[in-house]
Design an enzyme around this catalytic site. Sequence first.
Site, PDB file in Angstrom:
ATOM      1  N   GLU A   1      40.265  40.882  33.155  1.00 56.07           N
ATOM      2  CA  GLU A   1      39.370  40.028  32.301  1.00 56.07           C
ATOM      3  C   GLU A   1      37.949  39.964  32.746  1.00 56.07           C
ATOM      4  O   GLU A   1      37.642  40.116  34.002  1.00 56.07           O
ATOM      5  CB  GLU A   1      39.994  38.404  32.410  1.00 56.07           C
TER       6      GLU A   1
ATOM      7  N   HIS B   1      41.239  40.089  39.185  1.00 58.11           N
ATOM      8  CA  HIS B   1      41.706  39.723  37.725  1.00 58.11           C
ATOM      9  C   HIS B   1      40.758  39.405  36.872  1.00 58.11           C
ATOM     10  O   HIS B   1      40.970  39.637  35.635  1.00 58.11           O
ATOM     11  CB  HIS B   1      42.464  38.206  38.341  1.00 58.11           C
TER      12      HIS B   1
ATOM     13  N   HIS C   1      49.910  42.340  36.213  1.00 54.43           N
ATOM     14  CA  HIS C   1      48.706  43.350  36.095  1.00 54.43           C
ATOM     15  C   HIS C   1      48.703  44.378  36.782  1.00 54.43           C
ATOM     16  O   HIS C   1      48.306  45.575  36.336  1.00 54.43           O
ATOM     17  CB  HIS C   1      47.580  42.257  36.691  1.00 54.43           C
TER      18      HIS C   1
END
Length: 267
Positions: A179, A148, A211
Amino acid sequence: MEKKAILLVTFGTSKPEAKKAFENIEKLTRERFPDTEIRWGFTSNMIRKKLLKQGEVTYSPQMALAKLSEDGFTHVAVQSLHTINGVEFDKLQAVVTKATTHPALFSQITLGDPLLSSHVTTEQVMHHLLAEIPAERSADDAVIVMGHGTEHHFADLIYTATAAILNGIDPRAYLGTVEGYNTIDRILEKCKKDQIKKAYLIPFMSVAGDHAQNDLAGDDDDSWKSILQSEGIECSVIMKGTAEFDSIVGVWLDHLETAWNELNTAE
Ligand code: CO
């Protein structure tokens, strides 16, 4: 009278097909802790609102703890199903701490570590993840793992450390993040340097949700798959969250067992 319970806490997902990851965790938790009350808390209010629209009522960790207290539970082991101790874990820790302040909700409450709790567990988890790559992978093929990542700068370093650990185990395995620092541009550079022609793509999140489905494997130009393919790298996607792998769930459950054993009960 003592009454013990387990609270499993996740960010949550609104994708029905991603829910099998949670069903798997619940099944394995029941096997390890038979005849124990197991409840769930979801940290994402956005996800909880989406689920409510779909007719599913879920609790925030605060609400789940209040309900457990109301139901007469005296000892609760809370297990974070987060990957790192980032923003979501910090929030959960604050909720658990609050439950201990006067008037305390329970005689005792403990909190289990998120998945990546040390170099040793991170190494284990990376071995478990690599074991899920199909056996037909040849020595030249890469494995590209999508974590993530986070704008929380200290916590984002955990992903950098994990990427280094993974690459140390398997020089053609790279971990990047949606990110944070280690984005797809950096991964692409490494693939070019190592002259990668084919890659296995796998998410490194508890569920293969938004995602994984869009940022990793989506058909839009900016998905990792599209970016890699446009550079001539053939991609094969493994659409599974880490909570679907029993070996990785086992690591979370080891952490839960520690939290459970920390509960000072008469037993
Ligand atoms: Co996200």
